[in-house]
Design an enzyme around this catalytic site. Sequence first.
Site, PDB file in Angstrom:
ATOM      1  N   ALA A 154       0.828  -1.206   0.000  1.00  0.00           N
ATOM      2  CA  ALA A 154       0.000   0.000   0.000  1.00  0.00           C
ATOM      3  C   ALA A 154       0.866   1.260   0.000  1.00  0.00           C
ATOM      4  O   ALA A 154       0.582   2.232  -0.714  1.00  0.00           O
ATOM      5  CB  ALA A 154      -0.933  -0.003   1.206  1.00  0.00           C
ATOM      6  N   TYR A 155       1.918   1.236   0.790  1.00  0.00           N
ATOM      7  CA  TYR A 155       2.820   2.393   0.877  1.00  0.00           C
ATOM      8  C   TYR A 155       3.506   2.641  -0.465  1.00  0.00           C
ATOM      9  O   TYR A 155       3.548   3.779  -0.953  1.00  0.00           O
ATOM     10  CB  TYR A 155       3.854   2.146   1.973  1.00  0.00           C
ATOM     11  CG  TYR A 155       4.839   3.264   2.172  1.00  0.00           C
ATOM     12  CD1 TYR A 155       4.437   4.499   2.660  1.00  0.00           C
ATOM     13  CD2 TYR A 155       6.193   3.071   1.898  1.00  0.00           C
ATOM     14  CE1 TYR A 155       5.355   5.523   2.861  1.00  0.00           C
ATOM     15  CE2 TYR A 155       7.113   4.078   2.099  1.00  0.00           C
ATOM     16  CZ  TYR A 155       6.691   5.307   2.580  1.00  0.00           C
ATOM     17  OH  TYR A 155       7.611   6.312   2.777  1.00  0.00           O
ATOM     18  N   VAL A 156       4.023   1.585  -1.065  1.00  0.00           N
ATOM     19  CA  VAL A 156       4.699   1.725  -2.357  1.00  0.00           C
ATOM     20  C   VAL A 156       3.728   2.198  -3.440  1.00  0.00           C
ATOM     21  O   VAL A 156       4.075   3.040  -4.277  1.00  0.00           O
ATOM     22  CB  VAL A 156       5.375   0.398  -2.754  1.00  0.00           C
ATOM     23  CG1 VAL A 156       5.713   0.377  -4.240  1.00  0.00           C
ATOM     24  CG2 VAL A 156       6.645   0.206  -1.944  1.00  0.00           C
ATOM     25  N   SER A 158       1.217   4.131  -3.029  1.00  0.00           N
ATOM     26  CA  SER A 158       1.004   5.570  -2.828  1.00  0.00           C
ATOM     27  C   SER A 158       2.199   6.373  -3.307  1.00  0.00           C
ATOM     28  O   SER A 158       2.049   7.461  -3.885  1.00  0.00           O
ATOM     29  CB  SER A 158       0.703   5.858  -1.357  1.00  0.00           C
ATOM     30  OG  SER A 158       1.850   5.745  -0.528  1.00  0.00           O
TER      31      SER A 158
END
Length: 246
Positions: A154-156, A158
């Site tokens: 999810a972080y990547v 974003s």
Amino acid sequence: MTDTTSPRVALVTGGSGGIGRAVVERLAKDGFAVGVHYAGNKAKAEELVAQVTAAGGRAVVVGGDVADEHAMAAAFDAVETAFGGIDVLVNTAGIMRLGPIADLDLDVLDQIYRTNIRGTFVVDQLAARRLRTGGAIVNFSTSVTRTQFPSYGAYVASKAAVEGITLILARELRGKDITVNTVAPGPTATPLFLDGKDQAAVDRLADAVPLERLGRPEDIAETVAFLAGPARWVNGQVLFSNGGLA
């Protein structure tokens, strides 16, 4: 033409801690007047502003949710009122929540996207409208967009969006003499990075870097200072500040 006679002014989102704090300190040392933005810790931002001013620099505290266009417009207003304009936006504000894609709570996904994607879009939109000629926008991604470590999905996602915003905005600002770039740090010793990791995990990540250590916030701030100041021919790029992490 870039005005090199007037003191330059920067707004640093997420400026109250971690990499943001190091960026504020470095830009103030380089002669910038700085707006130190915070979202949740006003006391830390005020302490940093006091530190900068005690050393002879100029700084003001501004607050607000980066994803709230009205709050951030007010933050831009406050910096412009204090210092006469804004030349540089450094968008270090962000959140990181880790977990396998199969198991991640979608509410967490929404939180990540609100801050990292919408927040970047909001402040970049304001900067595109309001930065002075000769300005610079510096966004933040992560080297994990290339290393693809599990649990960072999810972080990547974003941060990949942040890279896309950067590359498009750099081209949309043709004719305004404003550069737009992204810094993509590797493992850096900040609370955001260290939270939830045991020492063995930290050591493994440090060993993965050819320089055999974690990055320091000051290492990342040096890259930002380059983009905010002399790097007028670097535009529409993602700079990996990661010690050679593959």
